[in-house]
Structures are given as structure tokens and as C-alpha cells.
Design an enzyme around this catalytic site. Structure first.
Site, PDB file in Angstrom:
ATOM      1  N   HIS A   1      16.103  11.126  12.230  1.00  0.00           N
ATOM      2  CA  HIS A   1      15.397  11.476  10.992  1.00  0.00           C
ATOM      3  C   HIS A   1      14.294  10.473  10.709  1.00  0.00           C
ATOM      4  O   HIS A   1      13.353  10.759   9.970  1.00  0.00           O
ATOM      5  CB  HIS A   1      16.372  11.556   9.814  1.00  0.00           C
ATOM      6  CG  HIS A   1      16.878  10.231   9.337  1.00  0.00           C
ATOM      7  ND1 HIS A   1      17.821   9.501  10.033  1.00  0.00           N
ATOM      8  CD2 HIS A   1      16.577   9.506   8.234  1.00  0.00           C
ATOM      9  CE1 HIS A   1      18.076   8.380   9.378  1.00  0.00           C
ATOM     10  NE2 HIS A   1      17.341   8.353   8.286  1.00  0.00           N
ATOM     11  N   ARG A   2      14.432   9.283  11.269  1.00  0.00           N
ATOM     12  CA  ARG A   2      13.362   8.288  11.269  1.00  0.00           C
ATOM     13  C   ARG A   2      13.230   7.733  12.679  1.00  0.00           C
ATOM     14  O   ARG A   2      14.212   7.635  13.417  1.00  0.00           O
ATOM     15  CB  ARG A   2      13.657   7.160  10.282  1.00  0.00           C
ATOM     16  CG  ARG A   2      13.509   7.575   8.820  1.00  0.00           C
ATOM     17  CD  ARG A   2      13.482   6.372   7.911  1.00  0.00           C
ATOM     18  NE  ARG A   2      13.187   6.759   6.525  1.00  0.00           N
ATOM     19  CZ  ARG A   2      12.957   5.884   5.556  1.00  0.00           C
ATOM     20  NH1 ARG A   2      12.985   4.585   5.806  1.00  0.00           N
ATOM     21  NH2 ARG A   2      12.696   6.294   4.329  1.00  0.00           N
TER      22      ARG A   2
ATOM     23  N   LYS B   1      17.558   2.686  16.337  1.00  0.00           N
ATOM     24  CA  LYS B   1      17.814   1.251  16.449  1.00  0.00           C
ATOM     25  C   LYS B   1      19.300   0.992  16.588  1.00  0.00           C
ATOM     26  O   LYS B   1      20.108   1.603  15.885  1.00  0.00           O
ATOM     27  CB  LYS B   1      17.301   0.538  15.179  1.00  0.00           C
ATOM     28  CG  LYS B   1      17.319  -0.964  15.254  1.00  0.00           C
ATOM     29  CD  LYS B   1      16.066  -1.455  15.916  1.00  0.00           C
ATOM     30  CE  LYS B   1      16.053  -2.962  16.072  1.00  0.00           C
ATOM     31  NZ  LYS B   1      16.945  -3.454  17.124  1.00  0.00           N
TER      32      LYS B   1
ATOM     33  N   ASP C   1      17.580   0.194   3.536  1.00  0.00           N
ATOM     34  CA  ASP C   1      16.217   0.704   3.463  1.00  0.00           C
ATOM     35  C   ASP C   1      15.336   0.182   4.599  1.00  0.00           C
ATOM     36  O   ASP C   1      14.188  -0.224   4.390  1.00  0.00           O
ATOM     37  CB  ASP C   1      15.585   0.361   2.110  1.00  0.00           C
ATOM     38  CG  ASP C   1      14.461   1.319   1.744  1.00  0.00           C
ATOM     39  OD1 ASP C   1      14.436   2.432   2.289  1.00  0.00           O
ATOM     40  OD2 ASP C   1      13.606   0.935   0.925  1.00  0.00           O
TER      41      ASP C   1
ATOM     42  N   LYS D   1      23.047   3.253  19.528  1.00  0.00           N
ATOM     43  CA  LYS D   1      23.902   2.180  20.051  1.00  0.00           C
ATOM     44  C   LYS D   1      23.997   2.332  21.561  1.00  0.00           C
ATOM     45  O   LYS D   1      23.871   3.435  22.105  1.00  0.00           O
ATOM     46  CB  LYS D   1      25.310   2.258  19.442  1.00  0.00           C
ATOM     47  CG  LYS D   1      26.029   0.911  19.398  1.00  0.00           C
ATOM     48  CD  LYS D   1      25.443   0.007  18.326  1.00  0.00           C
ATOM     49  CE  LYS D   1      26.201  -1.314  18.230  1.00  0.00           C
ATOM     50  NZ  LYS D   1      25.694  -2.160  17.133  1.00  0.00           N
TER      51      LYS D   1
ATOM     52  N   THR E   1      22.986 -11.933  10.970  1.00  0.00           N
ATOM     53  CA  THR E   1      24.141 -11.138  10.553  1.00  0.00           C
ATOM     54  C   THR E   1      25.094 -11.975   9.709  1.00  0.00           C
ATOM     55  O   THR E   1      25.571 -11.528   8.656  1.00  0.00           O
ATOM     56  CB  THR E   1      24.865 -10.539  11.766  1.00  0.00           C
ATOM     57  OG1 THR E   1      23.925  -9.836  12.579  1.00  0.00           O
ATOM     58  CG2 THR E   1      25.951  -9.577  11.326  1.00  0.00           C
TER      59      THR E   1
ATOM     60  N   ASN F   1      29.173 -15.299  17.085  1.00  0.00           N
ATOM     61  CA  ASN F   1      27.927 -15.527  16.356  1.00  0.00           C
ATOM     62  C   ASN F   1      28.080 -15.223  14.864  1.00  0.00           C
ATOM     63  O   ASN F   1      27.731 -16.041  14.008  1.00  0.00           O
ATOM     64  CB  ASN F   1      26.823 -14.654  16.970  1.00  0.00           C
ATOM     65  CG  ASN F   1      25.532 -14.706  16.181  1.00  0.00           C
ATOM     66  OD1 ASN F   1      25.366 -13.984  15.206  1.00  0.00           O
ATOM     67  ND2 ASN F   1      24.623 -15.563  16.584  1.00  0.00           N
TER      68      ASN F   1
ATOM     69  N   SER G   1      16.069  -7.735  12.563  1.00  0.00           N
ATOM     70  CA  SER G   1      15.507  -7.041  13.722  1.00  0.00           C
ATOM     71  C   SER G   1      14.274  -6.241  13.307  1.00  0.00           C
ATOM     72  O   SER G   1      13.290  -6.156  14.057  1.00  0.00           O
ATOM     73  CB  SER G   1      16.550  -6.105  14.341  1.00  0.00           C
ATOM     74  OG  SER G   1      17.480  -6.827  15.117  1.00  0.00           O
TER      75      SER G   1
END
Length: 470
Positions: A63-64, A68, A97, A104, A192, A231, A361
Site C-alpha cells: 500500500h506504500r 521494508k 507513520d 521480511k 531499536t 543488540n 532505517s
């Protein structure tokens, strides 16, 4: 263990939330399903033998664009897991947003069993397969690190993509999480974990919610237990201790779990583990019976930062934490969540709590497309202006500042300062968007459902606004 597969668990949460929206059933089915699944097998040579590697790339929603999502190297990789993680990425991007669809990737290997040369062969071959099927590109699908991968693997992927797409000026934007020296961005490694910190800090700032848990507002002095010192867990611990004055009383890792009532120094613990290979035996700590025992400690905040399904039907009743922050993807099964919610726990869901990585990212991707480091244009200008302003105020007041005070007031923002500021703003706004949805719909009883509703309604608006859905 859960009665559902990982992907079925995500779908179950989606269905639970979808009932609280006004979107038509057909649009909900479009949002819910995976758009594309690429399963591949490719050979690599190991000594005199040929080994066939199983790998995946899933694009959940377009949809976008681009889509990612990270790439994980794990022996547990399978299609269901990658589909679930891709779906979570779709909702995660919507919540914070970030203008990406969810994707993935996964390679079914134990990275510890391969040499660096063999890992490079696997990574470059995987990248070339993605290029061949148009499953990678700065405007198409942008991978990132996940469990078992890091900046090194991302640099190999970028180099492979650039070699196969000669002359593409935006080639560096085909992947994020790269080394800073290879078109990466400062602040990505900690992103993260820092996002988890901002998430729990914002949750603890709401007096009404803390009163319901019998806690005071703010993070200072609250007790925390962390599962997993990779991490995410290590940065969550360091930042929570250093900036939030949280007391970390327990840590669980692969080799065991430890406890210290008056608090563990997370920096010293990480140094100890780096030297000995284990957290067990850390000076002043008590070793617990099982490696999962720390999860059951009495504490204010529990941070599961390992793999999925760590809190399940078998141990949910023994969890004593008042706040659970899902730093990992899917650490609490649907069945366990029902038990925890009945006990009054506040669960900050993964699709929001660990969104710091994809947020930064996004900043890295923007940097790659603009071909300019953040802060380069304005840092010196801001610093000079602040110097003039401080000098004017000092002249008017007759006061003096020491060198440290002057530096604090006059420095111009560098890349890492802008990245952290942008991440903080993103996580605060996202939490309040989720919480407002939660409070506006009394029938919603938990933050996860509220986060799904918040994400689904945003995605539905995208489809409608673009004319993709009538």
C-alpha cells in the site's frame, strides 16, 4: 506453547482489532493477507561439498512503497515466521507513520556454524536472487538487519546490488543498517533499544495508567528484568540505566539467568560476558535455577528481547511484572496475553515498542536518497548563531559561563543528535496515538488491540485516499 502458528497469532490479533473499525470486510482482507512470498533454494560450496540453502523474502503489503523489513539468519526460519514478521512490519510502519509497506526476509542457517567467507557467499547469493526477482531496490523493497545479521551483511548486500545495477545513483538506499562508513547513519545500531526506552518512558509518564498499576509516574527507581542481551536488550538496558535511572535486577540469557536485588551494572555485566562468554558468575549476582527463571522475578518492568513465544501458557501465570515491553517480535503468545491482561498487566506491544529500528532505517534511507549527511548544512551555522546569542546575553547581564556551560548552550546538532531527536518525537507521538485510540473506544481493553486498530485505520485511509479501494 501456543495453539496457533506465529502468523495465525498475528492474524488472530488483526481479527480482534478489525471488529473495532468501520472498514469494509473486503478491504480488511486486503490489508490482512500477504501480497507476495518468494521462497528460494540456492547452492553454495563448502569445502568439497555442495550445500543447498533455504531462504525467503515476503512482501506483506504494497500500500506504500518501498516495502521494508529485516533479514534474519536462523535455523528456525520458515515461511510462516517470515510471513508473520512481514505482517508485523506493515502495522509497525503504520503505527510510527513511516511511509513503507511491510516485508521480511529469512535465511535458514545457524550463522555460528559458518565462516565469514561462507556467510559472505550466502549473503551475496541471497542478494542476487532478490535482484533477479525484483525483490530489492531503493524504491521497491529495502531490507535491514535482524536476528543473526548486522552491518557487515548489509554492506555485502549493498555492494552486490550496486554491482548488478551499475550506474544506479541511489543504490546505497537498497538496504539500511549499513556501517556508517558505507552510507549508514549514526544512531542506527542503538535505535531499536533506544526506541524501547522511549516507549516505556512515555508509558510511565501517564499518571492514570500508572495509578491503575499501583506505580508512580516516571522511570526513576523502577525495577527492570531483561531477557536477551543482544543488540536490542543490551542497548535497552544501558539507556534505561543511564538516562532513566532504572534499576536492572535480573537478566536472562541463553546460558542462564541471574538476579541482584540492589541492581546490576549493565555495562559491567556486558564487559563480563564479553570476556567470559556468560552472564553466569557475574560478581555479586545470584544464579537462578533455569535460564528463563528471571522472567518470573518480581519487578515493575519486564523486557523480553529475545525470540518469539517466550511468554506462553506454561509460564504466564508465574509472570509478576506489572509492565511488559515487547522488545522482541511476538514474545507473548495470544493465550499468555489473556492470562496477563486478566492479572492487570500493561503490555506495550512489539509492533510499537521495537519500531525504533525501522524509524531510524527510514532516516538512513532518506539520507541515502538525499546524498547528504544530516546536520552538515546547518550545524556550524546554528553553533555560530548560538555563540552570538550567548555573548549578547552575557554582555547584558554581566554574567560569566564556564567552558562546559558554554559548550552545552552553543553546540549545533550533529547527525546522531538529530536522529535521536527524531526517534524520540516519533515514539512519543505514536504512543499517544495508540493510547488515544485505546481511551476513545472503551470496548478496547489492551494496548495491542488499540495499536492494531490505529494501524489498520491508517492503512485503510491510504488505500482509500489513493483510489486503490473504492
Amino acid at each position: 506453547m501456543s495453539n496457533y502458528s506465529f502468523f495465525e497469532g498475528v492474524e488472530k490479533n488483526f481479527d480482534k482489532a478489525a471488529k473495532h473499525t468501520d472498514l469494509p470486510s473486503g478491504l480488511l482482507e486486503q490489508i490482512k493477507g500477504c501480497n507476495a512470498v518468494f521462497r528460494m533454494n540456492f547452492p553454495i560450496k563448502r569445502g568439497n561439498d555442495i550445500e543447498v540453502i533455504e531462504a525467503y523474502r515476503v512482501q506483506h503489503s504494497n500500500h506504500r512503497s518501498p516495502t521494508k523489513g529485516g533479514i534474519r539468519y536462523s535455523q528456525g526460519v520458515n515461511q510462516d515466521e517470515v510471513m508473520a514478521l512481514a505482517a508485523l512490519m506493515t502495522y509497525k510502519c503504520a503505527v510510527v507513520d513511516v511511509p513503507f509497506g511491510g516485508a521480511k526476509g529469512g535465511v535458514k542457517i545457524n550463522a555460528r556454524e559458518y565462516s565469514e567467507e561462507e556467510l559472505e557467499k550466502i549473503t551475496r547469493r541471497y542478494a542476487s536472487e532478490l535482484v533477479r526477482k525484483n525483490f530489492i531496490g531503493p524504491g521497491m523493497d529495502v531490507p535491514a538487519p535482524d536476528y543473526g545479521t548486522g552491518p557487515r551483511e548489509m554492506a555485502w548486500i549493498m555492494d552486490t546490488y550496486a554491482a548488478l545495477n551499475s550506474g544506479e545513483i541511489d543504490a546505497a538506499g537498497c538496504v539500511t543498517g549499513k556501517p556508517v562508513s558505507q552510507n549508514g547513519i549514526q544512531g542506527r545500531t542503538e535505535a531499536t533499544g533506544r526506541g524501547v526506552y522511549y516507549a516505556v518512558r512515555e508509558a510511565c509518564n501517564h499518571e492514570e495508567d500508572m495509578n491503575a498499576l499501583g506505580l508512580t509516574t516516571g522511570l526513576k527507581g523502577k525495577t527492570m528484568v531483561i531477557q536477551g542481551l543482544g543488540n536490542v536488550g543490551s542497548f535497552t538496558g544501558k539507556i534505561s540505566q543511564d538516562e532513566g535511572d532504572v534499576k536492572i535486577i535480573g537478566v536472562a540469557e541463553y546460558e542462564g539467568s541471574i538476579y541482584k536485588e540492589d541492581g546490576l551494572d549493565i555495562h559491567a555485566l556486558l564487559d563480563f560476558r564479553a570476556k567470559t562468554g556468560s552472564i553466569v558468575g557475574f560478581p555479586g549476582s545470584t544464579t537462578l535455577e533455569h535460564r528463563s527463571s528471571a522472567l518470573e522475578l518480581e519487578c515493575d518492568i519486564l523486557v523480553p528481547a529475545a525470540l518469539e513465544n517466550q511468554i506462553n501458557e506454561g509460564n504466564a501465570a508465574d509472570i509478576k511484572a506489572k509492565i511488559i515491553v515487547e522488545a522482541a517480535n511476538g514474545p507473548v503468545t495470544p493465550e499468555a496475553e489473556e492470562v496477563l491482561l486478566a492479572k492487570g498487566c500493561l503490555i506495550i506491544p512489539d509492533m510499537y515498542a521495537n519500531a525504533g529500528g525501522v524509524t531510524v532505517s527510514y532516516f538512513e534511507w532518506l539520507k541515502n536518497l538525499s546524498h547528504m549527511r544530516f546536520g552538515r548544512m546547518q550545524k556550524r551555522f546554528e553553533s555560530n548563531r548560538y555563540e552570538l546569542l550567548v555573548d549578547l546575553v552575557l554582555k547584558m547581564t554581566g554574567k560569566e559561563l564556564n567552558a562546559g556551560e558554554r559548550k552545552l548552550l552553543t553546540f549545533g546538532a550533529d547527525e546522531v543528535d538529530l536522529v535521536r531527536s527524531g526517534l524520540e518525537e516519533t515514539m512519543i507521538n505514536a504512543y499517544n496515538g495508540i493510547r488515544n485510540t485505546w481511551k476513545a473506544k472503551p470496548e478496547i481493553k489492551d494496548l495491542r488491540t488499540a495499536a492494531f486498530v490505529y494501524a489498520i485505520e491508517k492503512i485503510g485511509s491510504d488505500y482509500t485516499a489513493l483510489g486503490i479501494w473504492p
